[in-house]
Design a protein around this motif. Structure first.
Motif, short mmCIF file in Angstrom:
data_model
loop_
_atom_site.label_atom_id
_atom_site.label_comp_id
_atom_site.label_asym_id
_atom_site.label_seq_id
_atom_site.Cartn_x
_atom_site.Cartn_y
_atom_site.Cartn_z
N SER A 24 37.39 36.41 33.38
CA SER A 24 35.92 36.46 33.51
C SER A 24 35.49 35.39 34.50
CB SER A 24 35.24 36.19 32.16
OG SER A 24 35.55 37.21 31.23
N PRO A 25 34.64 35.74 35.46
CA PRO A 25 34.21 34.75 36.46
C PRO A 25 33.52 33.54 35.82
CG PRO A 25 33.66 36.96 37.18
CD PRO A 25 34.11 37.08 35.74
N VAL A 26 34.00 32.35 36.17
CA VAL A 26 33.46 31.09 35.66
C VAL A 26 32.80 30.36 36.82
CG1 VAL A 26 34.04 28.85 34.64
CG2 VAL A 26 35.24 30.91 33.87
N HIS A 27 31.55 29.94 36.61
CA HIS A 27 30.82 29.20 37.66
C HIS A 27 30.27 27.87 37.16
CE1 HIS A 27 31.13 32.40 40.62
NE2 HIS A 27 30.87 33.26 39.64
N ASP A 28 30.58 27.53 35.92
CA ASP A 28 30.13 26.27 35.34
C ASP A 28 31.15 25.17 35.68
OD1 ASP A 28 28.49 24.73 33.19
OD2 ASP A 28 30.58 24.49 32.57
N ASP A 29 30.69 24.10 36.29
CA ASP A 29 31.61 23.05 36.74
C ASP A 29 32.43 22.43 35.61
OD1 ASP A 29 31.15 23.39 39.42
OD2 ASP A 29 30.32 21.39 39.76
N ARG A 30 31.81 22.19 34.47
CA ARG A 30 32.57 21.58 33.38
C ARG A 30 33.68 22.52 32.91
NH1 ARG A 30 30.72 17.96 28.28
NH2 ARG A 30 29.55 16.94 29.90
N LYS A 31 33.39 23.80 32.85
CA LYS A 31 34.39 24.79 32.43
C LYS A 31 35.49 24.90 33.50
CE LYS A 31 35.02 27.87 29.14
NZ LYS A 31 35.32 27.41 27.81
N ASP A 114 32.02 24.53 41.92
CA ASP A 114 31.89 25.98 42.00
C ASP A 114 31.69 26.44 43.45
OD1 ASP A 114 31.31 28.70 40.80
OD2 ASP A 114 29.34 28.27 41.66
N ASN A 115 30.79 25.78 44.17
CA ASN A 115 30.56 26.14 45.59
C ASN A 115 31.84 26.00 46.40
OD1 ASN A 115 27.82 26.62 45.19
ND2 ASN A 115 27.21 24.57 45.83
N TYR A 116 32.57 24.92 46.12
CA TYR A 116 33.81 24.66 46.85
C TYR A 116 34.87 25.72 46.57
CZ TYR A 116 38.46 22.61 47.55
OH TYR A 116 39.78 22.41 47.89
N ILE A 117 35.18 25.92 45.29
CA ILE A 117 36.33 26.77 44.94
C ILE A 117 36.06 28.25 45.21
CG2 ILE A 117 35.89 27.14 42.45
CD1 ILE A 117 39.26 26.07 43.98
N TRP A 118 34.86 28.72 44.89
CA TRP A 118 34.54 30.13 45.14
C TRP A 118 34.29 30.37 46.63
CZ3 TRP A 118 34.63 34.37 41.92
CH2 TRP A 118 34.95 34.11 40.58
N GLY A 119 34.06 29.32 47.38
CA GLY A 119 33.87 29.43 48.82
C GLY A 119 35.13 29.87 49.56
N PHE A 120 36.27 29.81 48.91
CA PHE A 120 37.52 30.28 49.53
C PHE A 120 37.61 31.80 49.55
CE2 PHE A 120 38.88 25.93 48.59
CZ PHE A 120 39.59 25.62 49.74
N LEU A 121 36.76 32.45 48.75
CA LEU A 121 36.80 33.91 48.64
C LEU A 121 35.80 34.55 49.60
CD1 LEU A 121 36.94 34.18 44.77
CD2 LEU A 121 38.84 34.38 46.38
N GLU A 122 36.17 35.69 50.13
CA GLU A 122 35.29 36.41 51.04
C GLU A 122 33.99 36.76 50.32
OE1 GLU A 122 35.36 40.51 53.59
OE2 GLU A 122 37.26 39.49 53.24
N ASP A 123 32.87 36.30 50.86
CA ASP A 123 31.55 36.49 50.27
C ASP A 123 31.46 35.95 48.84
OD1 ASP A 123 30.61 37.79 52.58
OD2 ASP A 123 31.38 39.71 51.87
N GLY A 124 32.37 35.05 48.47
CA GLY A 124 32.36 34.48 47.12
C GLY A 124 32.67 35.48 46.03
N LYS A 125 33.29 36.60 46.40
CA LYS A 125 33.59 37.68 45.43
C LYS A 125 35.05 37.64 45.01
CE LYS A 125 29.55 39.80 45.56
NZ LYS A 125 28.67 39.78 44.43
N ALA A 126 35.28 37.90 43.74
CA ALA A 126 36.64 37.89 43.19
C ALA A 126 37.52 38.95 43.86
CB ALA A 126 36.59 38.14 41.69
N VAL A 127 38.79 38.61 44.00
CA VAL A 127 39.78 39.54 44.51
C VAL A 127 40.08 40.55 43.39
CG1 VAL A 127 42.15 39.80 45.34
CG2 VAL A 127 40.80 37.79 46.02
#
Length: 193
Positions: A24-31, A114-127
């Protein structure tokens, strides 16, 4: 009867984790920090051994408050080395503290981890992968190697490509549920939101 990914049929704890969290996509920094610590602790061990100690990790690491963890001193390290609720490995404990500091620096630079890690994905979308069995799932990918290299450059440890890929799976950056698993479509839809 629910059809799950093969790995999740070991025990009730793994079933619950699979059914409610994994992928499940996680965007909470603490999680995200929690999964970073847990995946690093898991290196060389089974995920089940970490799941069984998850509550112990929550207590020992101040509910994964990265600001508090970054400030741990030698006395706290010694206290953690005596804590039977976690994996008592000095290198992994020191890594968690080091990673908390690097995590804060990332937040300062990018606004959030969250901005950093999801920024590696194209358009911030899960593979979205489409595996028929767990044997097809890679241990790491070019993307996990790229993220690992960048994280190491930024001061993180215990973030090799395989650990990073397991982290990506856990936080939904990749959908590695088998296509026959009931969670495959759920996670695909969650990733589109």
């Amino acid at each position: 009867m629910k059809v799950r990914c093969e790995w999740a049929n070991v025990n009730e704890l793994e079933k619950q984790y699979h059914d409610t969290e994994w992928g499940s996509p996680v965007h909470d920094d603490r999680k995200l920090f929690e999964f970073l610590i847990l995946e690093g602790a898991q290196a060389g061990l089974s995920w089940d051994s970490i799941l069984k100690r998850r509550e112990g990790y929550r207590k020992a690491f101040d509910d994964f408050d990265y600001k508090l963890v970054a400030a741990y001193d030698d006395a706290k390290v010694e206290e953690l080395l005596q804590d039977t609720g976690i994996i008592r490995n000095r290198r992994k404990i020191l890594s968690a503290i080091k990673n908390a500091s690097a995590f804060i620096e990332i937040r300062d630079e990018f606004g959030s981890f969250d901005n950093y890690i999801w920024g590696f994905l194209e358009d911030g979308k899960a593979v979205q992968n489409s595996w028929n069995s767990m044997e097809e799932v890679p241990a790491n990918t070019e993307l996990s190697e790229k993220i690992s290299k960048d994280m190491k450059k930024r001061g993180f440890s215990f973030v090799g490509p395989t650990i990073v890929y397991a982290f990506m799976q856990a936080v939904g950056m990749v959908n590695d549920h088998e296509i026959g698993c009931f969670r495959y479509e759920e996670c695909r839809k969650l990733a589109e939101k």
